[in-house]
Design a protein around this motif. Structure first.
Motif, PDB file in Angstrom:
ATOM      1  N   GLY A   1       5.113  -5.797  17.437  1.00 59.16           N
ATOM      2  CA  GLY A   1       5.191  -5.567  15.992  1.00 59.16           C
ATOM      3  C   GLY A   1       6.615  -5.695  15.503  1.00 59.16           C
ATOM      4  O   GLY A   1       7.505  -6.161  16.234  1.00 59.16           O
ATOM      5  N   ARG A   2       6.828  -5.228  14.283  1.00 64.95           N
ATOM      6  CA  ARG A   2       8.125  -5.374  13.650  1.00 64.95           C
ATOM      7  C   ARG A   2       9.241  -4.661  14.410  1.00 64.95           C
ATOM      8  O   ARG A   2      10.415  -4.987  14.249  1.00 64.95           O
TER       9      ARG A   2
ATOM     10  N   GLN B   1      -1.723  -9.322  -1.634  1.00 64.55           N
ATOM     11  CA  GLN B   1      -1.380  -9.687  -0.250  1.00 64.55           C
ATOM     12  C   GLN B   1      -0.457 -10.907  -0.199  1.00 64.55           C
ATOM     13  O   GLN B   1      -0.608 -11.760   0.674  1.00 64.55           O
TER      14      GLN B   1
ATOM     15  N   ARG C   1       0.158  -7.895  11.550  1.00 70.02           N
ATOM     16  CA  ARG C   1       0.251  -8.741  10.381  1.00 70.02           C
ATOM     17  C   ARG C   1       1.678  -8.805   9.843  1.00 70.02           C
ATOM     18  O   ARG C   1       2.110  -9.848   9.327  1.00 70.02           O
TER      19      ARG C   1
ATOM     20  N   GLY D   1       6.454  -1.531  19.636  1.00 68.74           N
ATOM     21  CA  GLY D   1       7.066  -1.562  18.311  1.00 68.74           C
ATOM     22  C   GLY D   1       6.054  -1.762  17.202  1.00 68.74           C
ATOM     23  O   GLY D   1       6.299  -2.482  16.234  1.00 68.74           O
ATOM     24  N   ILE D   2       4.912  -1.113  17.361  1.00 66.96           N
ATOM     25  CA  ILE D   2       3.820  -1.194  16.378  1.00 66.96           C
ATOM     26  C   ILE D   2       3.556   0.209  15.846  1.00 66.96           C
ATOM     27  O   ILE D   2       3.377   1.144  16.636  1.00 66.96           O
TER      28      ILE D   2
ATOM     29  N   ASN E   1       7.107   3.252  21.157  1.00 66.72           N
ATOM     30  CA  ASN E   1       7.604   3.271  19.786  1.00 66.72           C
ATOM     31  C   ASN E   1       8.709   4.311  19.707  1.00 66.72           C
ATOM     32  O   ASN E   1       8.608   5.374  20.320  1.00 66.72           O
ATOM     33  N   LYS E   2       9.743   4.022  18.933  1.00 60.67           N
ATOM     34  CA  LYS E   2      10.857   4.989  18.934  1.00 60.67           C
ATOM     35  C   LYS E   2      10.662   6.125  17.924  1.00 60.67           C
ATOM     36  O   LYS E   2      11.429   7.078  17.937  1.00 60.67           O
TER      37      LYS E   2
ATOM     38  N   GLN F   1       0.861  -1.181   0.000  1.00 60.78           N
ATOM     39  CA  GLN F   1       0.000   0.000   0.000  1.00 60.78           C
ATOM     40  C   GLN F   1       0.891   1.223   0.000  1.00 60.78           C
ATOM     41  O   GLN F   1       2.027   1.150   0.442  1.00 60.78           O
TER      42      GLN F   1
ATOM     43  N   LEU G   1      11.821   0.092  22.834  1.00 61.34           N
ATOM     44  CA  LEU G   1      11.047  -0.890  23.588  1.00 61.34           C
ATOM     45  C   LEU G   1      11.950  -1.846  24.360  1.00 61.34           C
ATOM     46  O   LEU G   1      11.577  -2.356  25.417  1.00 61.34           O
TER      47      LEU G   1
HETATM   48  C1  LIG Z   1      -5.830  -5.370   3.251  1.00 62.83           C
HETATM   49  C2  LIG Z   1      -4.870  -5.221   4.387  1.00 62.83           C
HETATM   50  C3  LIG Z   1      -5.146  -5.864   5.573  1.00 62.83           C
HETATM   51  C4  LIG Z   1      -4.275  -5.739   6.658  1.00 62.83           C
HETATM   52  N1  LIG Z   1      -4.601  -6.362   7.832  1.00 62.83           N
HETATM   53  C5  LIG Z   1      -3.817  -6.174   8.917  1.00 62.83           C
HETATM   54  C6  LIG Z   1      -4.145  -6.764  10.180  1.00 62.83           C
HETATM   55  O1  LIG Z   1      -5.129  -7.491  10.320  1.00 62.83           O
HETATM   56  N2  LIG Z   1      -3.338  -6.504  11.244  1.00 62.83           N
HETATM   57  C7  LIG Z   1      -2.224  -5.722  11.144  1.00 62.83           C
HETATM   58  O2  LIG Z   1      -1.542  -5.528  12.151  1.00 62.83           O
HETATM   59  N3  LIG Z   1      -1.866  -5.183   9.966  1.00 62.83           N
HETATM   60  C8  LIG Z   1      -2.633  -5.397   8.846  1.00 62.83           C
HETATM   61  N4  LIG Z   1      -2.242  -4.856   7.650  1.00 62.83           N
HETATM   62  C9  LIG Z   1      -0.881  -4.291   7.524  1.00 62.83           C
HETATM   63  C10 LIG Z   1      -0.734  -2.891   8.082  1.00 62.83           C
HETATM   64  O3  LIG Z   1      -1.061  -1.966   7.078  1.00 62.83           O
HETATM   65  C11 LIG Z   1       0.741  -2.639   8.505  1.00 62.83           C
HETATM   66  O4  LIG Z   1       1.579  -2.933   7.425  1.00 62.83           O
HETATM   67  C12 LIG Z   1       1.156  -3.460   9.728  1.00 62.83           C
HETATM   68  O5  LIG Z   1       0.193  -3.353  10.754  1.00 62.83           O
HETATM   69  C13 LIG Z   1       2.495  -2.975  10.226  1.00 62.83           C
HETATM   70  O6  LIG Z   1       2.939  -3.792  11.281  1.00 62.83           O
HETATM   71  P1  LIG Z   1       3.976  -3.226  12.355  1.00 62.83           P
HETATM   72  O7  LIG Z   1       3.376  -2.081  13.090  1.00 62.83           O
HETATM   73  O8  LIG Z   1       4.419  -4.399  13.151  1.00 62.83           O
HETATM   74  O9  LIG Z   1       5.221  -2.806  11.466  1.00 62.83           O
HETATM   75  P2  LIG Z   1       5.756  -1.378  11.027  1.00 62.83           P
HETATM   76  O10 LIG Z   1       4.702  -0.590  10.378  1.00 62.83           O
HETATM   77  O11 LIG Z   1       7.008  -1.640  10.297  1.00 62.83           O
HETATM   78  O12 LIG Z   1       6.074  -0.655  12.403  1.00 62.83           O
HETATM   79  C14 LIG Z   1       7.104  -1.011  13.249  1.00 62.83           C
HETATM   80  C15 LIG Z   1       7.260   0.111  14.285  1.00 62.83           C
HETATM   81  O13 LIG Z   1       8.232  -0.244  15.247  1.00 62.83           O
HETATM   82  C16 LIG Z   1       8.945   0.907  15.610  1.00 62.83           C
HETATM   83  N5  LIG Z   1      10.231   0.470  16.176  1.00 62.83           N
HETATM   84  C17 LIG Z   1      11.300  -0.054  15.516  1.00 62.83           C
HETATM   85  N6  LIG Z   1      12.266  -0.383  16.372  1.00 62.83           N
HETATM   86  C18 LIG Z   1      11.825  -0.046  17.617  1.00 62.83           C
HETATM   87  C19 LIG Z   1      12.375  -0.138  18.933  1.00 62.83           C
HETATM   88  N7  LIG Z   1      13.603  -0.659  19.162  1.00 62.83           N
HETATM   89  N8  LIG Z   1      11.643   0.322  19.969  1.00 62.83           N
HETATM   90  C20 LIG Z   1      10.405   0.855  19.761  1.00 62.83           C
HETATM   91  N9  LIG Z   1       9.837   0.956  18.549  1.00 62.83           N
HETATM   92  C21 LIG Z   1      10.531   0.497  17.481  1.00 62.83           C
HETATM   93  C22 LIG Z   1       9.056   1.701  14.358  1.00 62.83           C
HETATM   94  O14 LIG Z   1       9.233   3.085  14.662  1.00 62.83           O
HETATM   95  C23 LIG Z   1       7.714   1.432  13.668  1.00 62.83           C
HETATM   96  O15 LIG Z   1       6.759   2.432  13.972  1.00 62.83           O
HETATM   97  C24 LIG Z   1      -3.100  -4.970   6.539  1.00 62.83           C
HETATM   98  C25 LIG Z   1      -2.817  -4.321   5.336  1.00 62.83           C
HETATM   99  C26 LIG Z   1      -3.686  -4.444   4.267  1.00 62.83           C
HETATM  100  C27 LIG Z   1      -3.365  -3.742   3.006  1.00 62.83           C
END
Ligand SMILES: Cc1cc2nc3c(=O)[nH]c(=O)nc-3n(C[C@H](O)[C@H](O)[C@H](O)COP(=O)(O)OP(=O)(O)OC[C@H]3O[C@@H](n4cnc5c(N)ncnc54)[C@H](O)[C@@H]3O)c2cc1C
Ligand SMILES: Nc1ncnc2c1ncn2[C@@H]1O[C@H](COP(=O)(O)O)[C@@H](O)[C@H]1O
Lengths: 259, 320
Positions: free
Chosen positions: B206-207, A143, B233, B263-264, B284-285, A119, B303
Motif C-alpha cells: 500500500g501507500r 472517484q 487502490r 503498509g496498508i 504497519n507503523k 470519504q 516495513l
Molecule cells: C467506493 C470506494 C471504493 C474503493 N475501492 C477500493 C479497493 O478496491 N481497494 C482498495 O484497496 N481501496 C479501495 N478504496 C480506497 C480505500 O478506502 C483506502 O483509501 C485505500 O485502501 C487506502 O490504501 P492504503 O492502505 O494503501 O493507503 P493508506 O490508507 O494511506 O495507508 C497507508 C498505511 O501505511 C502505513 N505506513 C506508512 N509508512 C509505513 C512504513 N514505513 N512501514 C509500515 N507502514 C507504513 C501507514 O501507517 C498507513 O496505515 C475505495 C474507496 C471508495 C470510496
C-alpha cells in the motif's frame, strides 16, 4: 474562477475513536484533524489555482467551532479563505441535514467548481457529494483519479468495479477526488504563519438561511438504535517491531505451515 | 412493507451483490420488486424472479445508456412517486452509491450505508452498520419513509430459488441537468502476470511503501514465498502498480491461504476484498491502523526493516 472545497474535521487518527453510549453520537471531544482524503481535494484545487491567473480557493465545512483549527491547515496549504458553519442546531445531522447546510453555502458562494474528498474517515460514507450535487442541480463525477479543466469543462477519470471511465461535465459541477489523485503538499512555515491572517468566517444557521427543521437531529431521517460489540474473532497477536520481529513472523508462518 | 431493490447491471449481467440483496429482501417476508435500468435491462429483468422478485420494472433510454448516476436518480424518483415503495435497497458499487445518495437528497429521505445486515425487528426495518473500523456494530433505523439502504460488498449471498417475475417497462422523464455529465470513453484493462485470484500466497503493498520503486520490497518477499503481488487502490490510482493487481471493492476479491499486508491501513473497501484469506499478516507503523483489528499476526513497525529481513530469513530457511 472560484473553487470551493468541502472539507471536514474528523477525530485525530492517533486517538482511539468511540461512540458516546449516552448520545449515540461520535465522541468529538478529543483532538480533531483535517480529514486526510480532503487534503487531496485541496491539493487538486491549488494545482488548478497555480496554473490559472485569477482563481480563488474557498474551504467550506460544517462542524464544531474547533474545526476552524483544522481548516487553518488547509489555509496554510494555500487556500484563500474558509467558511465554517457551526451551530448547535446542526449537531447530529445525517446526510440530509448536512446536505441542506452545505448546499445553502454553496448556492450563495456560487463556485465554478466544487471539490470533495474521497470519504470521511469517521463515517466512511463516500456519498455526500451526490446528495449535495443533486440539491444544487449540478452534474457531478466521483472517484476522480485525474482531473483536468479544459474550455469550460471538467474531465475526470474514475475507477469503478469494471476499470476506468473517462467522464466530462460542463462547469459549474461537483467532483469528488480519489486519495490517489495527487500527493498533498505539506504547509510551509510561511504558509502556516500566513494562514492566521486569511479570512475565516464562522456562520450560524441564521447566516445561511437554513431553518432548524432542515438540519441537525430535527432534519435527519435516520437514527441510531443501539450499539453492539462486533462478532468475536479468532486469536490474534500484534507485536511491536524490534530486531526479532521478522523472525517472529517467520515462526508464526512456520507454525501455520505456510512456508 | 413494500420494497424495491435496485439491481445494478453491467453489460447485461446483474451485479452479484444486487442478487444477494434481492434474496435477502425476499426473505424479509413482504412483496419485493426490482428495478433495472439501462441498455440490456430487459435481458437482466427476466432472470430476477428466480431470486425472489415478484415484479421487475425496467427502463431503457439513451440517457440511461452510460453508467452515470444522475439520470438514474430521475428514473427512480419517478418510479417511487408512482408506486410509493417504503424501502428502497441498493448493493454498494461506485455507481449505485452515487445513485442512492442522489435519490436520498431528491426525496429528502434517510439513507443508511455500509450495512452488513438488514432485518425486520418488531415490525421495523433495522440495519447493521459496522462503524469506526468495524470496532462497533450499530443498529440503525429510519424515522420516515421511504427508507434508503446501501449494503456493503459481499453482505448477502444470492439464492436462486426459481420463480418468474412480471416484467413492467416504464418511461421516466429525465431532466436536462441530469444528462450534462457524459461518458467519453471506457478503458479496457488487460491483466498482466498471473491472476491474483488463483494465488495461494499474496504479498500486498500500500501507500506505506512510500514510492512506486519500493514495490520491489514486496516483490522480493512474494518471490521467496512463491506468491503473487497485490496492491491497494490508493497506489493503483496513483499509478504505482497495475489495476489488475488491486484488491478490494473496486478491485478483486481474493481468498489465499496467506495474505501479507505491507503498509496498508486496511480500509473497509480494501477489507471486503481480502477478509476471507485464511491467515492475514500485517506490517504497519501506525498502531491504530484498522488492519490490526482483523489480522492474525501484526507487526507495528517500519516495513522497510521488517519485510526485507523476512524475505532474507525465508530464503535462508529454504536453502538451509
Ligand atoms: C467506493 C470506494 C471504493 C474503493 N475501492 C477500493 C479497493 O478496491 N481497494 C482498495 O484497496 N481501496 C479501495 N478504496 C480506497 C480505500 O478506502 C483506502 O483509501 C485505500 O485502501 C487506502 O490504501 P492504503 O492502505 O494503501 O493507503 P493508506 O490508507 O494511506 O495507508 C497507508 C498505511 O501505511 C502505513 N505506513 C506508512 N509508512 C509505513 C512504513 N514505513 N512501514 C509500515 N507502514 C507504513 C501507514 O501507517 C498507513 O496505515 C475505495 C474507496 C471508495 C470510496
Ligand atoms: N461536515 C462536512 N463539511 C464539509 N464537507 C464535508 C462534511 N462531511 C463530509 N464532507 C465532504 O464529503 C466528503 C465525503 O464524505 P462522506 O460521504 O461523509 O464520506 C468528504 O471527503 C468531504 O469532502
Amino acid at each position: 474562477m472560484k473553487i470551493a472545497v468541502c472539507v471536514k474535521e474528523v477525530p485525530d487518527t492517533s486517538a482511539s475513536k468511540r461512540i458516546d453510549p449516552e448520545t449515540l453520537r461520535l465522541d468529538r471531544s478529543g483532538e480533531g484533524a483535517l480529514n486526510l482524503g480532503d487534503t487531496n481535494a485541496i491539493e487538486a484545487a491549488l494545482r488548478i489555482k497555480e496554473s490559472s491567473t485569477d482563481c480563488e480557493v474557498v474551504l467550506i465545512s460544517m462542524g464544531p467551532e474547533s474545526a476552524i483549527n483544522s481548516l487553518r491547515k488547509g489555509l496554510a496549504m494555500g487556500a484563500d479563505r474558509a467558511a465554517l458553519v457551526s451551530d448547535p442546531g446542526a449537531e447530529g445531522s445525517d446526510i440530509i441535514g448536512t446536505t441542506n447546510v452545505l448546499a445553502a453555502v454553496l448556492a450563495s458562494e456560487a463556485p465554478d467548481l466544487t471539490l470533495f474528498g474521497q470519504q470521511s474517515a469517521d463515517s466512511d460514507g463516500a456519498v455526500l457529494w451526490a446528495a449535495v450535487a443533486d440539491r444544487l442541480q449540478q452534474p457531478f463525477m466521483s472517484q476522480a483519479t485525474n482531473l483536468e479543466l479544459e474550455s469550460g469543462n471538467a474531465k475526470v477519470k474514475r475507477q469503478t468495479e469494471y476499470g476506468y471511465d473517462l467522464i466530462e461535465a460542463p462547469l459549474p459541477c461537483v467532483v469528488a477526488v480519489s486519495d490517489g489523485i495527487n500527493e498533498p503538499r505539506y504547509p510551509s512555515l510561511k504558509g502556516i504563519m500566513g494562514a492566521k491572517k486569511k479570512p475565516q468566517e464562522i456562520l450560524g444557521l441564521d447566516g445561511i438561511g437554513v431553518s432548524a427543521e432542515e438540519t441537525g437531529t430535527a432534519g435527519s431521517r435516520t437514527e441510531v438504535r443501539a450499539l453492539n460489540d462486533p462478532p468475536a474473532r479468532g486469536e490474534s497477536q500484534v507485536i511491536e517491531a524490534d530486531g526479532e520481529a521478522a523472525a517472529r513472523v517467520l515462526a508464526f508462518l512456520n507454525e501455520k505451515k505456510l512456508v | 412493507m413494500s420494497t424495491v431493490v435496485y439491481v445494478e447491471q453491467h453489460e447485461g449481467e446483474a451485479q452479484r451483490d444486487s442478487l444477494g440483496l434481492l434474496s435477502q429482501a425476499a426473505g424479509l417476508g413482504s412483496d419485493v420488486c426490482a428495478v433495472v435500468l439501462g441498455e440490456q435491462a430487459a435481458a437482466v429483468a427476466a432472470g430476477l424472479g428466480a431470486y425472489g422478485a415478484t415484479r421487475v420494472y425496467v427502463a431503457d433510454s439513451p440517457a440511461l445508456a452510460s453508467p452515470l448516476p444522475q439520470a438514474r436518480v430521475d428514473a427512480l424518483e419517478a418510479l417511487i412517486s408512482e408506486h410509493g415503495f417504503e424501502n428502497v435497497l441498493f448493493a454498494s458499487s461506485v455507481l449505485t452509491a452515487d445513485v442512492a445518495a442522489g435519490l436520498a437528497s431528491r426525496l429528502r429521505a434517510g439513507l443508511n450505508w455500509g450495512l452488513v445486515d438488514l432485518r425486520v425487528d418488531g415490525g421495523q426495518l433495522v440495519g447493521t452498520q459496522p462503524a469506526l473500523g468495524d470496532s462497533v456494530f450499530v443498529d440503525v433505523g429510519w424515522t420516515s419513509t421511504p427508507r434508503l439502504a446501501l449494503v456493503r460488498t459481499g453482505a448477502f449471498e444470492p439464492k436462486n430459488v426459481g420463480g418468474d417475475a412480471e416484467v413492467i417497462p416504464f418511461v421516466p422523464e429525465i431532466a436536462e441537468w441530469s444528462t450534462r455529465a457524459t461518458l467519453l470513453d471506457r478503458e479496457k484493462t488487460v491483466s498482466e502476470g498471473p491472476a491474483i485470484e488463483e494465488a495461494e500466497i499474496i504479498v500486498a503493498g500500500g501507500r506505506g511503501l512510500g514510492a512506486p520503486e519500493h514495490f520491489s520490497v514486496v516483490e522480493v518477499l512474494a518471490a521467496e514465498l512463491g506468491g503473487a503481488v497485490a496492491a491497494t487502490r490508493a497506489v493503483v490510482d496513483a499509478g504505482w502498480y497495475p489495476y489488475s493487481t488491486q484488491v478490494g471493492q473496486t478491485g478483486k476479491t481474493v481468498t489465499p491461504k496467506l495474505y501479507i499486508a505491507c503498509g496498508i491501513s486496511g480500509a473497509i473497501q480494501h477489507k471486503v476484498g481480502m477478509q476471507n484469506a485464511s491467515v492475514i499478516v500485517a506490517i504497519n507503523k501506525d498502531k491504530n491502523a484498522p488492519i490490526f483489528d482483523y489480522c492474525d499476526f501484526g507487526v507495528i513497525g517500519d516495513l522497510h526493516e521488517v519485510v526485507p529481513k523476512l524475505a532474507e530469513l525465508v530464503r535462508q530457511q529454504k536453502s538451509g
